[in-house]
Design a protein around this motif. Structure first.
Motif, short mmCIF file in Angstrom:
data_model
loop_
_atom_site.label_atom_id
_atom_site.label_comp_id
_atom_site.label_asym_id
_atom_site.label_seq_id
_atom_site.Cartn_x
_atom_site.Cartn_y
_atom_site.Cartn_z
N UNK A 209 -0.39 8.00 12.83
CA UNK A 209 0.12 6.64 12.95
C UNK A 209 1.65 6.65 12.92
N UNK A 210 2.23 7.69 13.50
CA UNK A 210 3.70 7.79 13.56
C UNK A 210 4.27 6.66 14.41
N UNK A 211 5.38 6.09 13.93
CA UNK A 211 6.11 5.06 14.67
C UNK A 211 5.27 3.81 14.96
N UNK A 212 4.20 3.61 14.20
CA UNK A 212 3.39 2.40 14.37
C UNK A 212 4.08 1.23 13.69
N UNK A 213 3.95 0.04 14.26
CA UNK A 213 4.50 -1.16 13.64
C UNK A 213 3.36 -1.92 12.97
N UNK A 214 3.32 -1.86 11.63
CA UNK A 214 2.32 -2.57 10.82
C UNK A 214 2.91 -3.84 10.20
N UNK A 215 4.04 -4.29 10.66
CA UNK A 215 4.70 -5.42 10.02
C UNK A 215 3.77 -6.63 9.92
N UNK A 216 3.73 -7.20 8.71
CA UNK A 216 2.90 -8.37 8.39
C UNK A 216 1.41 -8.14 8.63
N UNK A 217 1.00 -6.89 8.71
CA UNK A 217 -0.42 -6.58 8.87
C UNK A 217 -1.13 -6.61 7.52
N UNK A 218 -2.45 -6.82 7.55
CA UNK A 218 -3.27 -6.79 6.34
C UNK A 218 -3.99 -5.45 6.29
N UNK A 219 -3.71 -4.67 5.26
CA UNK A 219 -4.32 -3.36 5.07
C UNK A 219 -4.94 -3.31 3.68
N UNK A 220 -5.72 -4.34 3.34
CA UNK A 220 -6.31 -4.47 2.02
C UNK A 220 -7.64 -3.72 1.93
N UNK A 221 -7.93 -3.24 0.72
CA UNK A 221 -9.21 -2.59 0.43
C UNK A 221 -9.57 -1.51 1.46
N UNK A 222 -8.57 -0.79 1.88
CA UNK A 222 -8.76 0.28 2.86
C UNK A 222 -8.93 1.63 2.19
N UNK A 223 -9.60 2.53 2.87
CA UNK A 223 -9.71 3.90 2.41
C UNK A 223 -8.97 4.79 3.40
N UNK A 224 -7.76 5.18 3.03
CA UNK A 224 -6.95 6.05 3.87
C UNK A 224 -6.72 7.41 3.19
N UNK A 225 -7.52 7.69 2.17
CA UNK A 225 -7.38 8.95 1.44
C UNK A 225 -8.21 10.04 2.12
N UNK A 226 -7.72 11.27 2.14
CA UNK A 226 -8.50 12.36 2.76
C UNK A 226 -9.73 12.71 1.95
N UNK A 227 -10.73 13.21 2.65
CA UNK A 227 -11.94 13.70 1.98
C UNK A 227 -11.66 15.13 1.53
N UNK A 228 -11.39 15.30 0.25
CA UNK A 228 -10.98 16.62 -0.26
C UNK A 228 -12.11 17.63 -0.26
N UNK A 229 -13.35 17.19 -0.02
CA UNK A 229 -14.48 18.12 0.05
C UNK A 229 -14.70 18.66 1.46
N UNK A 230 -13.95 18.13 2.43
CA UNK A 230 -14.15 18.52 3.81
C UNK A 230 -12.80 18.78 4.47
N UNK A 231 -12.16 19.89 4.05
CA UNK A 231 -10.83 20.22 4.55
C UNK A 231 -10.79 21.66 5.05
N UNK A 232 -11.83 22.09 5.74
CA UNK A 232 -11.90 23.47 6.21
C UNK A 232 -10.82 23.79 7.24
N UNK A 233 -10.31 22.76 7.94
CA UNK A 233 -9.29 22.97 8.97
C UNK A 233 -7.91 22.54 8.47
N UNK A 234 -7.74 22.45 7.17
CA UNK A 234 -6.47 22.00 6.62
C UNK A 234 -6.54 20.52 6.27
N UNK A 235 -5.52 20.04 5.58
CA UNK A 235 -5.51 18.67 5.10
C UNK A 235 -5.43 17.67 6.25
N UNK A 236 -6.48 16.86 6.39
CA UNK A 236 -6.47 15.76 7.35
C UNK A 236 -6.19 14.49 6.57
#
Length: 267
Positions: free
Chosen positions: A135-162
């Motif tokens: 989401x590089x250079x994305x414009x989220x201004x005045x956007x609603x990002x409530x109750x979101x899950x944007x955390x990586x799944x640490x149990x499924x990182x065989x190809x590196x941190x996503x």
């Protein structure tokens, strides 16, 4: 040797770019706005339209109701999705680079490994969405990002941190409250006057980010990276900065820090 006229060279470059784009998405079925709406209308009530691996590059899809369609692995680069309804849509491994999603509704959408670099999401509603990707250079201004899950799944990182990469983005006056953005990269992003109440920002990277006037009340910033971060006028009431890497931060002397934990002894 006779030089190629400048206009002809430019035309050749544009043709070559178009040919490359066409070749890059070979095998993706190209749809017009009318064809996509027909596919949505033909889907039985209560079912979700299967629109995987479609080519919708540059198509005007403004105000279209996608009715929770499966758009995984589809390409919507530079498409106009302003005010579109994409609630509960599956956008896994989809491409929306440079797309216009201003005022769009993406509530509870699945956006795992999605590519939205340069997209416009001003005023968009992503409440309850799953967010991992570029989401590089994305414009989220005045956007609603409530109750979101944007955390990586640490149990499924065989190809590196996503993780969610929200680098050099704009989130001015955006609302990220009650969401999990643990390990998200916010470096060099502008979150001026953003709301991050009770937001999980564990190990998030805010290097060079602007949090001026942001409300971080009860935010979890444990082990986060706060290098050259601007906290001018921010509200850090009851925020937890325990273990954070703090260096060259700015404006902390003007921030509200009542009840905050893990603040540097002197900064």
């Amino acid at each position: 040797m006779t030089s190629i006229p400048r206009y002809l060279a430019l035309t050749c470059a544009m043709v070559a770019a178009a040919a490359f784009a066409a070749e890059q998405w070979t095998g993706y079925e190209r749809l017009t706005r009318e064809q996509l709406i027909s596919a949505l209308d033909a889907t039985p009530a209560g079912e979700k339209a299967e629109l995987t691996s479609k080519n919708l590059i540059g198509v005007d899809l403004s105000r279209v109701d996608f009715r929770g369609a499966n758009l995984s692995a589809s390409v919507l680069n530079n498409a106009n999705l302003s005010a579109a309804t994409l609630d509960r849509c599956n956008l896994t491994v989809s491409f929306l680079e440079g797309a216009n999603l201003s005022g769009a509704s993406l509530r509870e959408a699945m956006m795992f490994s999605s590519q939205l670099a340069g997209a416009n999401l001003t005023g968009a509603d992503l409440t309850g969405a799953r967010l991992i990707g570029d989401f590089r250079n994305v414009d989220f201004s005045k956007a609603r990002l409530n109750r979101m899950n944007a955390a990586p799944d640490m149990k499924n990182q065989s190809m590196g941190l996503m993780r969610a990469s929200i680098v050099s983005a704009r989130a001015i006056e955006a609302d990220l409250s009650d969401s999990d953005f643990s390990r998200t990269d916010f470096s060099f992003s502008d979150l001026t006057r953003a709301k991050l109440l009770r937001t999980k920002l564990y190990r998030a990277d805010f290097s060079g980010a602007i949090l001026a006037g942001a409300d971080l009340t009860d935010a979890d910033l444990r082990d986060s990276v706060l290098i050259d971060t601007d906290f001018t006028g921010a509200n850090l009431t009851n925020a937890d900065l325990t273990g954070a890497t703090v260096r060259s931060i700015r404006g902390l002397d003007t921030a509200t820090t009542t009840g905050a934990r893990g603040l540097p002894a002197s900064e």
